[in-house]
Design an enzyme around this catalytic site. Structure first.
Site, PDB file in Angstrom:
ATOM      1  N   SER A 188       0.783  -1.232   0.000  1.00  0.00           N
ATOM      2  CA  SER A 188       0.000   0.000   0.000  1.00  0.00           C
ATOM      3  C   SER A 188       0.814   1.282   0.000  1.00  0.00           C
ATOM      4  CB  SER A 188      -0.935   0.020   1.212  1.00  0.00           C
ATOM      5  OG  SER A 188      -0.199   0.031   2.428  1.00  0.00           O
ATOM      6  N   LYS A 247     -12.203  -0.507   0.853  1.00  0.00           N
ATOM      7  CA  LYS A 247     -11.391   0.256  -0.090  1.00  0.00           C
ATOM      8  C   LYS A 247     -12.122   0.326  -1.431  1.00  0.00           C
ATOM      9  CE  LYS A 247      -7.043  -0.282   2.382  1.00  0.00           C
ATOM     10  NZ  LYS A 247      -7.593  -0.759   3.647  1.00  0.00           N
ATOM     11  N   THR A 276     -16.928 -10.995  18.491  1.00  0.00           N
ATOM     12  CA  THR A 276     -17.128  -9.664  17.928  1.00  0.00           C
ATOM     13  C   THR A 276     -18.519  -9.521  17.340  1.00  0.00           C
ATOM     14  OG1 THR A 276     -14.777  -9.471  17.391  1.00  0.00           O
ATOM     15  CG2 THR A 276     -16.269  -7.994  16.245  1.00  0.00           C
TER      16      THR A 276
END
Length: 403
Positions: A188, A247, A276
């Protein structure tokens, strides 16, 4: 211990080094991206965003917004719990099917972010196989490093994008040991691309499981947006393909894809998944709509690559130094943290351009940069404005131009 003094002293050091990270308060407006409103010290002002990871502008695509609105009306706001306890909404199931199909895998598993999907999956896989050794590219993302650290598995680092060094590291290991080779497709910060086929060749030779992070490639490469592994024809040779929904797909979330047994194993043993709360149904619905659209539409990908080409050509013509790479990421190189912050401030204050300075520890000291991410929704006029602004700042500060 004076805790407050300690915190303030450490923050002061960051500021003196130019590494303190200021948040830029912007307000995205659907249908107007890359334009946004900046809430600054002098009030509200329109700016052009040049550093977003919403690479294709899918965060404002009508099909995505429509799907999210419909899901909110049908299912409400939150998911209501973990996936094990009332939190598996049918939108999650549909999204996982889309993801498995995208990468031609048997199954997929959804997480709340790309960071969590890497951390939870890597730590679970590496910790669970007795004697497992992880051979990891030295340039891998912090989430992969953290997953490996949490697993407490033995690790070996191979030189960045260096298949020959990977071979040496694997050849040193006991052939009977379980092995995982971890790498990314598009890195990235430098925007370089891994030699996927060569890495697969070596991993197969030594019987290693392959784990590929495609977060900066999914949606952008391949005939259907399956990433570099699809484009290069190696997706069937990779055991785990990990990606993000935050993204190019323009929403939020992370995932892994692989065999049904592997995904079920992570689902059953990963604490980062089990404990979670799951993604809100609207996010899952929006992500699925984005993936479906990009599987059949190449307009966004083609426009994206064309705009990247234009930005690079204009920067070259203006003598603005940037890293040349085969991806969509355009790092404008500065090499000094304080100066990088100053250029970013100048762009925002004088020209209404938002590009976030990138400094240590995200990149090594001395390689500070402005990470420019063109998109198909940037116009030719936007490109002219960006390059003109950088040229003006380079001249005003007496900076050296690219040779």
């Amino acid at each position: 211990m004076n805790y407050e003094s300690f915190f303030k002293d450490q923050l002061g050091k960051l500021k003196s080094e130019g590494r303190y990270r200021f948040f830029t308060d912007i307000e995205r407006r659907a249908g107007e991206f890359p334009k946004a409103m900046h809430h600054g010290p002098n009030g509200l002002r329109e700016v052009t965003v040049w550093c977003s990871n919403d690479y294709l502008g899918m965060g404002q695509h009508p099909a995505v917004l429509r799907a999210m609105h419909e899901a909110i009306e049908k299912s409400g706001a939150g998911a209501g719990g973990t996936r094990n306890i009332s939190g598996t909404n049918h939108y999650h199931v549909l999204l996982e099917r889309e993801l498995a199909d995208l990468h031609a895998k048997e199954a997929a598993l959804l997480f709340t972010s790309g960071y969590v999907s890497n951390w939870a999956s890597i730590s679970t896989l590496a910790a669970s196989m007795p004697g497992c050794v992880v051979v990891s590219d030295e340039g891998n993302h912090a989430s992969m490093i953290e997953g490996l650290r949490h697993s407490r598995a033995e690790k070996r680092l191979f030189k960045h994008n260096d298949p020959a060094d990977l071979r040496r590291k694997l050849a040193d290991l006991d052939p009977r040991q379980p092995k995982i080779v971890m790498f990314e497709s598009v890195y990235s910060m430098d925007g370089d691309v891994a030699p996927l086929s060569d890495i697969c060749d070596i991993a197969e030779e030594f019987g290693a499981l392959t784990y590929l992070d495609e977060v900066h490639a999914v949606g952008l490469y391949g005939a259907r947006g399956g990433g570099v592994s699809e484009r290069d024809g190696v997706r069937d040779r990779i055991d785990v393909i990990e990606g993000t929904l935050g993204k190019a797909f323009g929403v939020m979330g992370g995932y892994i894809t692989g065999s049904a047994a592997l995904c079920d194993f992570v689902r059953s043993f990963a604490s980062g998944f089990i404990f979670t709360t799951s993604l809100p149904p609207a996010l899952a619905a929006g992500a699925a709509a984005s993936i479906r659209h990009l599987k059949t539409s190449s307009v966004e990908r083609e426009g994206h690559q064309e705009r990247v080409r234009q930005v690079r050509e204009r920067l070259d013509a203006a003598g603005i130094p940037h890293l040349h790479n085969p991806s969509h990421i355009v790092p404008v190189m500065v090499g000094d943290a304080v100066l990088c912050k100053r250029i970013g401030d100048e762009l925002l204050d004088r020209f209404g351009i938002y590009v976030q300075p990138i400094n240590y520890p995200t990149v090594p000291r001395g390689t500070e940069r402005l990470r420019v991410t063109p998109s198909p929704v940037h116009t030719a006029a936007d490109v002219d404005h960006l390059v003109g602004a950088l040229s003006s700042i380079w001249a005003d500060l007496g900076l050296r131009s690219a040779a």
